[in-house]
Enzyme design. Sequence first.
Site, mmCIF file in Angstrom:
data_model
loop_
_atom_site.group_PDB
_atom_site.id
_atom_site.type_symbol
_atom_site.label_atom_id
_atom_site.label_comp_id
_atom_site.label_asym_id
_atom_site.label_seq_id
_atom_site.Cartn_x
_atom_site.Cartn_y
_atom_site.Cartn_z
ATOM 1 N N ARG A 230 0.865 -1.183 0.000
ATOM 2 C CA ARG A 230 0.000 0.000 0.000
ATOM 3 C C ARG A 230 0.902 1.233 0.000
ATOM 4 N NH1 ARG A 230 -3.359 -2.614 -1.745
ATOM 5 N NH2 ARG A 230 -5.390 -3.186 -0.915
ATOM 6 N N ASP A 254 4.430 -0.417 -7.008
ATOM 7 C CA ASP A 254 3.170 -0.729 -7.692
ATOM 8 C C ASP A 254 2.025 0.045 -7.068
ATOM 9 O OD1 ASP A 254 1.649 -2.272 -9.641
ATOM 10 O OD2 ASP A 254 0.739 -3.274 -7.909
ATOM 11 N N GLU A 259 -2.523 7.464 -5.052
ATOM 12 C CA GLU A 259 -2.808 6.832 -6.348
ATOM 13 C C GLU A 259 -4.269 6.952 -6.777
ATOM 14 O OE1 GLU A 259 -1.673 2.750 -5.266
ATOM 15 O OE2 GLU A 259 -3.760 2.146 -5.561
ATOM 16 N N HIS A 291 -0.577 -0.150 -9.890
ATOM 17 C CA HIS A 291 -1.373 -1.094 -9.080
ATOM 18 C C HIS A 291 -1.844 -2.274 -9.945
ATOM 19 C CE1 HIS A 291 -3.659 -1.210 -5.066
ATOM 20 N NE2 HIS A 291 -3.554 -2.434 -5.535
HETATM 21 P P1 NAD Z 1 -1.671 -11.117 5.115
HETATM 22 O O1 NAD Z 1 -2.750 -10.604 5.991
HETATM 23 O O2 NAD Z 1 -1.658 -12.557 4.735
HETATM 24 O O3 NAD Z 1 -0.242 -10.785 5.774
HETATM 25 C C1 NAD Z 1 0.114 -9.532 6.297
HETATM 26 C C2 NAD Z 1 1.241 -9.784 7.285
HETATM 27 O O4 NAD Z 1 1.753 -8.516 7.690
HETATM 28 C C3 NAD Z 1 0.768 -10.512 8.558
HETATM 29 O O5 NAD Z 1 1.605 -11.640 8.798
HETATM 30 C C4 NAD Z 1 0.939 -9.459 9.654
HETATM 31 O O6 NAD Z 1 1.274 -10.007 10.918
HETATM 32 C C5 NAD Z 1 2.080 -8.636 9.072
HETATM 33 N N1 NAD Z 1 2.281 -7.340 9.717
HETATM 34 C C6 NAD Z 1 1.378 -6.530 10.305
HETATM 35 N N2 NAD Z 1 1.992 -5.447 10.817
HETATM 36 C C7 NAD Z 1 3.319 -5.571 10.537
HETATM 37 C C8 NAD Z 1 4.459 -4.775 10.795
HETATM 38 N N3 NAD Z 1 4.372 -3.616 11.457
HETATM 39 N N4 NAD Z 1 5.661 -5.209 10.350
HETATM 40 C C9 NAD Z 1 5.770 -6.379 9.688
HETATM 41 N N5 NAD Z 1 4.715 -7.179 9.413
HETATM 42 C C10 NAD Z 1 3.501 -6.775 9.821
HETATM 43 O O7 NAD Z 1 -1.707 -10.187 3.816
HETATM 44 P P2 NAD Z 1 -1.218 -10.556 2.329
HETATM 45 O O8 NAD Z 1 -2.312 -11.269 1.604
HETATM 46 O O9 NAD Z 1 0.138 -11.163 2.382
HETATM 47 O O10 NAD Z 1 -1.149 -9.086 1.694
HETATM 48 C C11 NAD Z 1 -0.178 -8.140 2.112
HETATM 49 C C12 NAD Z 1 -0.548 -6.787 1.566
HETATM 50 O O11 NAD Z 1 -0.443 -6.802 0.135
HETATM 51 C C13 NAD Z 1 -2.009 -6.376 1.804
HETATM 52 O O12 NAD Z 1 -2.156 -5.765 3.075
HETATM 53 C C14 NAD Z 1 -2.285 -5.417 0.694
HETATM 54 O O13 NAD Z 1 -2.050 -4.107 1.160
HETATM 55 C C15 NAD Z 1 -1.250 -5.761 -0.382
HETATM 56 N N6 NAD Z 1 -1.839 -6.178 -1.657
HETATM 57 C C16 NAD Z 1 -1.470 -5.518 -2.781
HETATM 58 C C17 NAD Z 1 -1.992 -5.895 -4.030
HETATM 59 C C18 NAD Z 1 -1.570 -5.215 -5.319
HETATM 60 O O14 NAD Z 1 -2.188 -5.457 -6.361
HETATM 61 N N7 NAD Z 1 -0.536 -4.400 -5.323
HETATM 62 C C19 NAD Z 1 -2.923 -6.940 -4.093
HETATM 63 C C20 NAD Z 1 -3.276 -7.599 -2.905
HETATM 64 C C21 NAD Z 1 -2.737 -7.220 -1.703
#
Ligand code: NAD
Length: 326
Positions: A230, A254, A259, A291
Amino acid sequence: MRVAVFNTKAYDRLYLGAGQEHELCFIEAHLNAQTAPLAAGHDAVCCFVNDTLDEPVLSQLAECGITLIAMRCAGFNNVDLLAAKRLGLSVCRVPEYSPYSVAEHAVALILDLNRHIHRAFNRVREQDYSLDGLLGFDLHGKTVGVVGSGKIGRGFARIMNGFGCRVIVSDPVVNDEMAAMATYVSAERLWAESDIISLHCPLLPATRHLINAATIAQMKPGVMLINTSRGALIDTLDVIGGLKSGQIGYLGLDVYEEEGDLFFDNLSGTIIQDDVFARLTTFPNVLVTGHQAFFTHEALAEIARVTGENLNAFARGERSGPSFVV
Ligand code: NAD
């Protein structure tokens, strides 16, 4: 159910429209205070990451008779959940579709930035086969820091392990699968030891501007920073400072803090008003995609399937489950 699908692109029609039991009305406009009345006559709205779902919009939707907000994405930070609850609106999302899509895109940014593929592509088209400025480095043996060991972080770590990298990770929650392939370290150690840092944690009050002047100063000079998570995880002005000083050697994005007014639409005929974003695109060592990390066939098919299941569940009277956030 009658569903108003806001912010529709051709690919939404193609994937969401296929085999859906519900009556979908595809609307090109983004959902916001001006367009919310278009939801009248429907039972649900289907929205995306860049639609506006703040209190005034949710109030209008509730007045129109909407009872369900079906997000066709994983994130829901653009939905005022407290207001939704107060207004009696249910909110569901697609908690997981293809972690591979985003993990693989993060790797694509790394490979492109390192080996200057986008510059090489342009040179070859101009019959310029010189190699000056295209020097890369072996990924093998480099230390890769993964911030967040969730589904995407783990997928990313698996790929980087395959390249022969040393993978270190920071996350307040330890995951066994990740612990088997990477070493958990403090955030401070991760900043200090990584040649490449990739962000895979959610945007929360605690992670907003996680990458700022103070954390950038702790990183290795010339570090490669990748953000497919994000935009607001990064303080963009501080990162520009890091790029200008050379502390950040490569930046792959990305996602971008602001955005909402830029991505997902063709703005090639307009003047970009965001000077910070415009500055970012002038660096030769910065690669920005709009994105698109989630944008694979498998991910879109899964988003459509789960969105359909969510609509079916709601129609059956279900109001809780892994997809429902309110
Ligand atoms: P997820 O919920 O499986 O994992 C997120 C992890 O981050 C968890 O293990 C959590 O404990 C950890 N976390 C929370 N706070 C933290 C911190 N301060 N430091 C380190 N780790 C921390 O989520 P995911 O499915 O792996 O997705 C991750 C992120 O990817 C989403 O939050 C979303 O913002 C992003 N995303 C982007 C796109 C894109 O198209 N660019 C698409 C989907 C998701």
